[in-house]
Motif scaffolding. Structure first.
Motif, PDB file in Angstrom:
ATOM      1  N   LEU A 152       0.850  -1.187   0.000  1.00 29.69           N
ATOM      2  CA  LEU A 152       0.000   0.000   0.000  1.00 29.69           C
ATOM      3  C   LEU A 152       0.885   1.236   0.000  1.00 29.69           C
ATOM      4  O   LEU A 152       1.851   1.328   0.767  1.00 29.69           O
ATOM      5  N   LEU A 153       0.559   2.180  -0.868  1.00 25.90           N
ATOM      6  CA  LEU A 153       1.274   3.444  -0.937  1.00 25.90           C
ATOM      7  C   LEU A 153       0.376   4.533  -0.369  1.00 25.90           C
ATOM      8  O   LEU A 153      -0.773   4.676  -0.776  1.00 25.90           O
TER       9      LEU A 153
ATOM     10  N   ARG B   9       4.638   6.902   1.862  1.00 24.98           N
ATOM     11  CA  ARG B   9       5.165   5.695   2.485  1.00 24.98           C
ATOM     12  C   ARG B   9       4.615   4.448   1.804  1.00 24.98           C
ATOM     13  O   ARG B   9       3.460   4.418   1.374  1.00 24.98           O
ATOM     14  N   LEU B  10       5.476   3.423   1.739  1.00 24.73           N
ATOM     15  CA  LEU B  10       5.088   2.126   1.202  1.00 24.73           C
ATOM     16  C   LEU B  10       4.959   1.157   2.361  1.00 24.73           C
ATOM     17  O   LEU B  10       5.877   1.028   3.181  1.00 24.73           O
TER      18      LEU B  10
ATOM     19  N   THR C  76       9.238   1.551   2.949  1.00 25.49           N
ATOM     20  CA  THR C  76      10.044   2.600   2.327  1.00 25.49           C
ATOM     21  C   THR C  76       9.374   3.950   2.531  1.00 25.49           C
ATOM     22  O   THR C  76       8.139   4.050   2.530  1.00 25.49           O
ATOM     23  N   ARG C  77      10.197   4.965   2.696  1.00 24.26           N
ATOM     24  CA  ARG C  77       9.683   6.328   2.818  1.00 24.26           C
ATOM     25  C   ARG C  77      10.236   7.157   1.666  1.00 24.26           C
ATOM     26  O   ARG C  77      11.429   7.089   1.349  1.00 24.26           O
TER      27      ARG C  77
ATOM     28  N   GLU D 175      11.868   0.521  -4.642  1.00 24.24           N
ATOM     29  CA  GLU D 175      12.580  -0.401  -3.759  1.00 24.24           C
ATOM     30  C   GLU D 175      13.355   0.308  -2.662  1.00 24.24           C
ATOM     31  O   GLU D 175      13.267  -0.076  -1.492  1.00 24.24           O
ATOM     32  N   ASP D 176      14.107   1.349  -3.021  1.00 18.26           N
ATOM     33  CA  ASP D 176      14.962   1.967  -1.999  1.00 18.26           C
ATOM     34  C   ASP D 176      14.583   3.404  -1.652  1.00 18.26           C
ATOM     35  O   ASP D 176      15.195   4.011  -0.775  1.00 18.26           O
ATOM     36  N   GLY D 177      13.565   3.958  -2.341  1.00 23.36           N
ATOM     37  CA  GLY D 177      13.089   5.293  -2.004  1.00 23.36           C
ATOM     38  C   GLY D 177      13.912   6.425  -2.571  1.00 23.36           C
ATOM     39  O   GLY D 177      13.648   7.593  -2.268  1.00 23.36           O
TER      40      GLY D 177
END
Length: 563
Positions: A456-457, A466-467, A477-478, A516-518
């Motif tokens: 969810l985003l 946020r993920l 992830t932010r 993946e890494d923001g």
């Protein structure tokens, strides 16, 4: 229409005929090599027989090579004490008398447990491994002495095992020698192999050492696909499947089209249907406009709302539009292509839903296309039947306005984001709230879910997107760098192949992050006011944005502007 494979072959322009006999034979040999490397020797043999393939080296040589491979792998596992790997190899290859050898292997591990005085583990191992193979013992007294060892401090205390070497390395080397003898090999240099094809063995061993041709070809194909993709990051991509071609995400980097016509700020934008041949927008000028995606031409202007349009959505077929407005209503609009003139579409309002009290901020079609969900100022989410316009259920529980309401991909849950800084998950059948996420420090302005329903985003006025991992409600992830603090709704969504996150910002830029890494990958400038929303369409390979400047823009990839 050309298939993807045909199109790729034409681009590469390679004269390759897989039906040619020599190529066919090599393909089968490559498959056999991989099967043997993985331990599926019987399967490889059946394949060779069914294909009627005579390998360049005789089958007897192949058997000897299999034995060599087995010996090397098993020797390594024995010397490292990796007994699970030894058992796996013996079971897979199923050589003659392998159960007798397994019994000896189990004894070695059992002895080592006794030497370490780990008696409980030794007892369990005796019952689970050695007892079923008791018939393989060389002396009728042996198993009794194995049991007796559970009361001893050393293996040599039992009469049957006085000659056992307590030095672990030495005893394991003797086990390797025994295994070599069973295979008919020399444990040191395999010099006992003596037959006419010895030189061919060495040649083929050198050729195959450290590689498998099938894996080499797969790696080359993947590397080619990655190298020729439109965009890929500097970080090595993770290949999650070989069943489809690699598709690197497309990083929008170039303005394609401006859509001009609205008289006030544009709060929402959406591609129409899965194909996305048209774009629908909603504005504070109280109108919706339908646009041709490729040209930016306005095809139709929809009047009927008496206040600003907060949100729009369409069904998958692109035949029905839903709009949410500040006039407390949701309207459903039919789209009618005209036969007289190309690119001409008419529209009519077929239903007005007016159960909300106050502004309606969100509307979304159900995956089945038979229902819609809405959310608004009155703190409730509402489920409607599209055909009848009937209100099916109201979802009550938020302490402030609902800014966004969506369905999960399976259609059994409704997910809502609210100005009370929480995200709630509702069972669509019972109307019960089954989970609440309350980790945002500001009002939640947007939520989206990925295609398989696992992530969810969310976007919030704490200046972050946020993920979340839905199964654990844990933030993964932010995404930072943009601005989202004022009273307006700034929304974010998933981009190409869900490998990117795209979103608007109060500073007038479109932001693109790596899922993946923001990492912030791209910041697109062009709007002259706050960007409210961004959406992506996979068929068109385009991103659309809408802004306070009254414009809609589409963005695509152009390798001339590659960063």
């Amino acid at each position: 229409m050309k298939t993807e494979e045909e199109d790729t072959e034409n681009k590469i322009n390679v004269d390759f005929d897989p039906r040619e006999e020599s190529i066919r034979k090599e393909l089968i040999e490559i498959a056999m090599e991989y099967l043997r490397e993985e331990g599926f020797n019987n399967t490889a043999w059946v394949l060779q027989q069914e294909a009627n393939i005579k390998t360049t080296i005789s089958s007897s040589l192949d058997i000897q090579m299999v034995k060599q491979t087995l010996f090397k792998r098993t020797k390594k596992a024995i010397m490292e004490g990796d007994w699970n790997e030894v058992e796996k190899l013996c079971t897979k290859y199923a050589f003659k008398n392998f159960k007798s050898f397994l019994y000896v292997v189990y004894k070695q591990k059992y002895f080592e447990l006794i030497e370490k005085q780990e008696y409980q583990k030794a007892y369990n191992y005796l019952i689970e491994r050695l007892k079923p193979l008791e018939s393989r013992q060389s002396d009728p007294q042996e198993f009794m002495d194995l049991c007796y060892l559970l009361t001893c401090k050393s293996v040599q205390d039992a009469p049957s095992f006085k000659g056992w070497d307590s030095d672990k390395s030495s005893s394991r080397e003797k086990l390797v020698e025994q295994f070599s003898s069973m295979l008919g090999l020399d444990s040191n240099n395999n010099s006992s192999i003596s037959f006419d094809h010895e030189s061919q063995i060495k040649s083929k061993n050198n050729e195959m050492q450290g590689r498998c041709r099938l894996l080499e070809l797969v790696k080359q194909a993947v590397a080619y696909q990655i190298d020729h993709s439109l965009h890929h990051s500097d970080r090595a991509p993770q290949m999650k499947t070989l069943l489809t071609n690699y598709q690197g995400f497309v990083l929008p980097n170039n303005l394609r089209t401006n859509f001009i016509g609205h008289k006030d700020n544009v709060k929402c934008v959406s591609f129409v249907g899965i194909d996305g041949n048209c774009i629908i927008s909603g504005s504070s000028d109280n109108t919706l406009r339908l646009w041709k995606t490729t040209t930016g031409k306005c095809l139709f202007k929809m009047n009927g709302h008496t206040s600003r349009i907060w949100d729009v959505d369409s069904n998958a077929q692109g035949s029905l539009i839903a709009s949410a407005s500040g006039d407390s209503t949701i309207k459903l609009w039919n789209l009618h292509p005209t036969e007289d003139e190309e690119d001409q579409i008419t529209s009519s309002c077929v239903s007005t839903l007016s159960s909300h009290q106050g502004d309606v901020y969100s509307v979304r079609f159900h995956p089945s296309q038979r229902h819609i969900v809405s959310g608004g100022y009155d703190k409730t989410a509402r489920l409607y039947d599209v055909t009848t316009g009937q209100l099916k259920r109201a979802f009550v529980g938020h302490n402030s306005s609902i800014s966004r309401a969506i369905f999960n991909p399976y259609g059994n849950l409704i997910i809502t984001g609210s100005k009370d800084s929480t995200i709630k998950f509702w069972d669509i059948s019972s109307g019960v709230c089954i989970r609440t996420i309350g980790s945002h420090l500001g009002e939640v302005t947007s939520i989206e879910i990925n295609s398989n329903g696992s992530m969810l985003l969310s976007g919030s006025k704490d200046n972050s997107n946020r993920l979340w991992e839905i199964s654990t409600a844990r933030p993964i992830t932010r995404f930072k760098g943009h601005q989202n603090t004022t009273k307006n709704f700034v929304r974010a969504g998933f981009g190409p192949s869900e490998s990117l996150v795209i979103g608007g910002s109060e500073d007038g830029s479109v932001y693109i992050w790596d899922t993946e890494d923001g990492d912030l990958l791209q910041k697109l400038n062009g709007h002259n006011g706050m960007v409210y929303s961004t959406v992506w369409n996979q068929k068109q390979m385009l991103m659309a944005s809408c802004s306070h400047d009254g414009l809609i823009k589409t963005w695509g990839y152009n390798n001339k502007f590659q960063s």
